[in-house]
Design a protein around this motif. Structure first.
Motif, PDB file in Angstrom:
ATOM      1  N   LEU A 131       0.811  -1.325   0.007  1.00  0.00           N
ATOM      2  CA  LEU A 131       0.099   0.241   0.062  1.00  0.00           C
ATOM      3  C   LEU A 131       0.976   1.190   0.144  1.00  0.00           C
ATOM      4  CD1 LEU A 131      -2.796  -0.962   2.341  1.00  0.00           C
ATOM      5  CD2 LEU A 131      -3.121  -0.189   0.061  1.00  0.00           C
ATOM      6  N   MET A 132       2.156   1.444   0.920  1.00  0.00           N
ATOM      7  CA  MET A 132       2.739   2.327   0.770  1.00  0.00           C
ATOM      8  C   MET A 132       3.562   2.619  -0.360  1.00  0.00           C
ATOM      9  SD  MET A 132       5.682   3.361   3.823  1.00  0.00           S
ATOM     10  CE  MET A 132       6.511   4.718   3.640  1.00  0.00           C
ATOM     11  N   ALA A 133       4.250   1.216  -0.672  1.00  0.00           N
ATOM     12  CA  ALA A 133       5.046   1.312  -2.095  1.00  0.00           C
ATOM     13  C   ALA A 133       4.381   1.769  -3.169  1.00  0.00           C
ATOM     14  CB  ALA A 133       5.757  -0.112  -2.180  1.00  0.00           C
ATOM     15  N   ASN A 134       3.044   1.006  -3.387  1.00  0.00           N
ATOM     16  CA  ASN A 134       2.506   1.581  -4.692  1.00  0.00           C
ATOM     17  C   ASN A 134       1.878   2.927  -4.613  1.00  0.00           C
ATOM     18  OD1 ASN A 134       2.611  -0.983  -5.914  1.00  0.00           O
ATOM     19  ND2 ASN A 134       0.678  -1.633  -4.836  1.00  0.00           N
ATOM     20  N   ALA A 135       1.384   3.754  -3.407  1.00  0.00           N
ATOM     21  CA  ALA A 135       1.275   5.036  -3.385  1.00  0.00           C
ATOM     22  C   ALA A 135       2.415   5.762  -3.803  1.00  0.00           C
ATOM     23  CB  ALA A 135       0.845   5.400  -2.024  1.00  0.00           C
ATOM     24  N   LEU A 136       3.730   5.624  -3.277  1.00  0.00           N
ATOM     25  CA  LEU A 136       4.777   6.305  -3.580  1.00  0.00           C
ATOM     26  C   LEU A 136       5.151   5.843  -5.123  1.00  0.00           C
ATOM     27  CD1 LEU A 136       7.129   5.622  -0.459  1.00  0.00           C
ATOM     28  CD2 LEU A 136       6.035   7.795  -1.213  1.00  0.00           C
ATOM     29  N   ILE A 137       5.109   4.946  -5.847  1.00  0.00           N
ATOM     30  CA  ILE A 137       5.136   4.515  -7.265  1.00  0.00           C
ATOM     31  C   ILE A 137       4.515   5.694  -7.824  1.00  0.00           C
ATOM     32  CG2 ILE A 137       5.326   2.698  -9.027  1.00  0.00           C
ATOM     33  CD1 ILE A 137       6.051   1.083  -6.843  1.00  0.00           C
ATOM     34  N   ALA A 138       2.993   5.447  -7.607  1.00  0.00           N
ATOM     35  CA  ALA A 138       2.093   6.607  -8.303  1.00  0.00           C
ATOM     36  C   ALA A 138       2.479   8.005  -8.242  1.00  0.00           C
ATOM     37  CB  ALA A 138       0.836   6.197  -7.924  1.00  0.00           C
ATOM     38  N   ALA A 139       2.900   8.252  -6.799  1.00  0.00           N
ATOM     39  CA  ALA A 139       3.423   9.730  -6.824  1.00  0.00           C
ATOM     40  C   ALA A 139       4.561   9.930  -7.908  1.00  0.00           C
ATOM     41  CB  ALA A 139       3.439  10.003  -5.468  1.00  0.00           C
ATOM     42  N   GLU A 140       5.440   9.029  -7.685  1.00  0.00           N
ATOM     43  CA  GLU A 140       6.763   9.434  -8.444  1.00  0.00           C
ATOM     44  C   GLU A 140       6.424   9.149  -9.881  1.00  0.00           C
ATOM     45  OE1 GLU A 140       9.188   6.373  -6.426  1.00  0.00           O
ATOM     46  OE2 GLU A 140       8.864   7.211  -4.569  1.00  0.00           O
ATOM     47  N   ALA A 141       5.478   8.386 -10.237  1.00  0.00           N
ATOM     48  CA  ALA A 141       5.158   8.360 -11.901  1.00  0.00           C
ATOM     49  C   ALA A 141       4.602   9.624 -12.219  1.00  0.00           C
ATOM     50  CB  ALA A 141       4.454   7.219 -12.175  1.00  0.00           C
ATOM     51  N   GLN A 142       3.750  10.126 -11.438  1.00  0.00           N
ATOM     52  CA  GLN A 142       3.394  11.515 -11.804  1.00  0.00           C
ATOM     53  C   GLN A 142       4.484  12.365 -11.738  1.00  0.00           C
ATOM     54  OE1 GLN A 142       0.031  12.200 -12.375  1.00  0.00           O
ATOM     55  NE2 GLN A 142       0.504  14.378 -12.825  1.00  0.00           N
ATOM     56  N   LEU A 143       5.230  12.515 -10.722  1.00  0.00           N
ATOM     57  CA  LEU A 143       6.294  13.208 -10.972  1.00  0.00           C
ATOM     58  C   LEU A 143       7.246  13.345 -12.112  1.00  0.00           C
ATOM     59  CD1 LEU A 143       7.504  13.293  -6.797  1.00  0.00           C
ATOM     60  CD2 LEU A 143       6.150  15.327  -8.370  1.00  0.00           C
ATOM     61  N   TYR A 144       7.487  12.130 -12.548  1.00  0.00           N
ATOM     62  CA  TYR A 144       8.392  11.914 -13.765  1.00  0.00           C
ATOM     63  C   TYR A 144       7.553  12.603 -14.838  1.00  0.00           C
ATOM     64  CZ  TYR A 144      11.462   8.885 -11.131  1.00  0.00           C
ATOM     65  OH  TYR A 144      12.270   8.415 -10.183  1.00  0.00           O
ATOM     66  N   GLN A 145       6.146  12.385 -14.916  1.00  0.00           N
ATOM     67  CA  GLN A 145       5.642  12.634 -16.054  1.00  0.00           C
ATOM     68  C   GLN A 145       5.440  14.036 -16.201  1.00  0.00           C
ATOM     69  OE1 GLN A 145       1.330  11.532 -15.898  1.00  0.00           O
ATOM     70  NE2 GLN A 145       0.921  12.329 -18.067  1.00  0.00           N
ATOM     71  N   GLU A 146       5.316  14.773 -14.841  1.00  0.00           N
ATOM     72  CA  GLU A 146       5.213  16.433 -15.069  1.00  0.00           C
ATOM     73  C   GLU A 146       6.739  16.919 -15.542  1.00  0.00           C
ATOM     74  OE1 GLU A 146       4.109  16.881 -10.943  1.00  0.00           O
ATOM     75  OE2 GLU A 146       1.884  16.558 -11.409  1.00  0.00           O
ATOM     76  N   SER A 147       7.784  16.199 -15.078  1.00  0.00           N
ATOM     77  CA  SER A 147       8.916  16.642 -15.663  1.00  0.00           C
ATOM     78  C   SER A 147       9.337  16.327 -17.148  1.00  0.00           C
ATOM     79  CB  SER A 147      10.163  16.086 -14.745  1.00  0.00           C
ATOM     80  OG  SER A 147       9.772  16.595 -13.398  1.00  0.00           O
ATOM     81  N   GLY A 148       8.331  15.670 -17.887  1.00  0.00           N
ATOM     82  CA  GLY A 148       8.636  15.113 -19.148  1.00  0.00           C
ATOM     83  C   GLY A 148       9.682  14.201 -19.276  1.00  0.00           C
TER      84      GLY A 148
END
Length: 399
Positions: A131-148
Motif C-alpha cells: 500500500l505504501m510502496a504503490n502509493a509512492l510509485i504512483a506519486a513518483e510516476a506523476q512527478l516523472y510525467q510532469e518533468s517530461g
C-alpha cells in the motif's frame, strides 16, 4: 485502506513490529547492500548510512504509515509521502527497486521476529508495504510525467559557468545545459540532485536547493561544506565539490523536484530559515521581487555569525525590493555588526504575525521543531506550517 482481514492483524501486531522496526532496519540495509552493493555505492547516502539517520527515517516512515492505516484509515500522511516521493524522484528511483527493498526488508522482519511472523502476519504486513510502496510509485510516476522524463531518467549534464565564494564554507555554482538548451522551469523552493564521482569510484548523490528564481538563463545552487565538531570537513560530497569543481567542469544534475514551493495568492507569508536553509527562501524572494508582489512577507533568518550567513547581502536586497516585506535576523555571535540583528536564536514571539499566515521553514531539525512549536503557540494552524529538512526526514508524519 487495509483489507478487512489484514486490519485486525496489523492492529494487534503493530506494537510488536513497531517496537522492533529499528532492529529490523538495522538488519535490512546490510542484507540489501550485500546483495546489491551498487545501491550503497551509487544511490544511497553513505554518510547517512554510517550515522544511522537513514535507518531511523525508514523505520519512522513505515511505523507512521502503518499507524495511519490502523488509527486513521480514511487518511494518509500526505506531507510525509510527498517529501519521500520528491526525494526518490530526484534520485531517479524506479518501481523495480521497490521489489528489491521488499525482498530484503521482509527477510529482515522474519530474522528479527522469528516464529511470530505467521503466514497471516506476513500477509498483513505485506499488504502494508505494498500500500505504501504503490502509493509512492504512483506519486513518483506523476512527478516523472510532469518533468517530461521516463521513469528514473532524470539526469542531464550541466556545465559550471560560474563559482562564487559566499562564505568561507559556502560556495555558489551557476549551471547551464551542456547541450546549449534552455534550463528547465521550476517552482521557487525546489531542489536538484547532484552526482559526484568520488576518488574511490563511488557515485554519491546530494540535493541542493535552487537559490535563484525561475526565469534566469542559468540555475544556481549553493553548497555548504559540512564540518564535524572538530571543525574538519565532514561531508564527502560537499567537500569534493568545494575542492574540485571549477568553471568549465561538467556535473550530472537531476531535474528539479521538491514540494516546499511558493504558493499563489496574496496572503501573508513567513519565510523562516537557519544556516544554508536560506537558499530556497532566496528563490522565493527573488520570484516575488521579479513579479512585483506586494503581499506581506516576514523574512526570518538565524545563523551562527554574520560571516557565516551565505547570501546575506542578497537576502537584504531582495527583502528591501518588496514593499510588504520585513527582514528579521538572529546571530549567535557578533550580531552587532549588522544593524537591527538580534542576539541568540529565532524568537517567533518577537514577530508580529498577521492572521491567515502561511509559514515556510527550512533548516536543521532542531530549528524546525523549535520554530514550528513556537508558531503553534502563537495560534498558527498546523496545516499552514510547511517545512523542508536537508538529509533524512526524522520528523515524519508530524505535519
Amino acid at each position: 485502506m487495509l483489507s478487512e482481514q489484514s486490519l485486525p492483524v496489523v492492529r494487534a501486531t503493530l506494537p510488536v513490529v513497531g517496537g522492533a522496526i529499528g532492529e529490523i532496519t538495522e538488519r535490512f540495509y546490510p542484507r540489501m547492500f550485500a546483495a546489491h552493493p551498487e545501491l550503497l555505492r551509487d544511490l544511497f547516502n553513505r554518510g547517512h548510512q554510517a550515522d544511522g539517520t537513514q535507518k531511523q527515517a525508514l523505520a519512522g516512515s513505515i511505523a507512521t504509515f502503518a499507524t495511519f492505516l490502523v488509527e486513521r484509515p480514511d487518511e494518509r500522511p500526505d506531507a510525509m509521502m510527498a517529501r519521500i516521493a520528491h526525494k526518490h524522484a530526484s534520485l531517479g528511483v524506479t518501481s523495480e527497486q521497490y521489489k528489491i527493498v521488499h525482498e530484503h526488508l521482509f527477510a529482515a522482519i522474519v530474522e528479527v521476529l522469528g516464529e511470530a511472523v505467521t503466514p497471516e502476519v506476513a500477509a498483513a504486513w505485506d499488504e502494508v508495504y505494498w500500500l505504501m510502496a504503490n502509493a509512492l510509485i504512483a506519486a513518483e510516476a506523476q512527478l516523472y510525467q510532469e518533468s517530461g522524463v521516463a521513469e528514473g531518467e532524470v539526469w542531464r549534464d550541466m556545465v559550471v559557468s560560474g563559482r562564487h565564494a559566499e562564505t568561507p564554507d559556502a560556495v555558489s555554482l551557476t549551471l547551464r545545459r551542456a547541450d546549449g538548451g534552455p534550463v528547465e522551469p521550476f517552482l521557487p523552493g525546489q531542489y536538484v540532485s547532484v552526482q559526484a564521482t568520488l576518488p574511490d569510484g563511488a557515485r554519491q548523490i546530494r540535493q541542493y536547493s535552487l537559490s535563484q528564481a525561475p526565469g534566469h538563463p542559468e540555475w544556481r545552487i549553493t553548497v555548504k561544506r559540512l564540518r564535524g565538531e572538530d571543525a574538519r570537513p565532514q561531508g564527502e560530497v560537499s567537500s569534493w565539490l568545494h575542492e574540485n569543481v571549477r568553471p568549465g567542469d561538467t556535473l550530472t544534475v537531476s531535474a528539479p523536484f521538491g514540494g516546499l514551493t511558493l504558493p499563489e495568492g496574496e496572503g501573508p507569508l513567513l519565510l523562516a530559515s537557519a544556516g544554508i536553509g536560506a537558499t530556497p527562501m532566496l528563490a522565493m524572494l527573488d520570484h516575488l521581487a521579479a513579479t512585483g508582489s506586494t503581499r506581506p512577507v516576514l523574512v526570518a533568518h538565524a545563523d551562527r555569525t554574520p560571516a557565516d550567513h551565505a547570501h546575506r547581502a542578497e537576502l537584504t536586497r531582495l527583502t528591501s525590493e518588496l514593499p510588504g516585506a520585513s527582514l528579521h535576523l538572529w546571530y549567535e555571535d557578533a550580531h552587532a555588526s549588522v544593524p537591527g540583528a538580534r542576539a541568540g536564536r529565532t524568537d517567533v514571539a518577537a514577530l508580529d504575525l498577521p492572521p491567515g499566515l502561511t509559514a515556510y521553514l527550512c533548516g536543521p531539525l532542531p530549528y524546525l521543531k523549535s520554530v514550528r512549536g513556537a508558531l503553534l503557540e502563537q495560534g498558527v494552524a498546523p496545516a499552514a506550517i510547511h517545512y523542508e529538512v536537508f538529509g533524512p526526514d526524522l520528523w515524519l508524519g508530524r505535519d
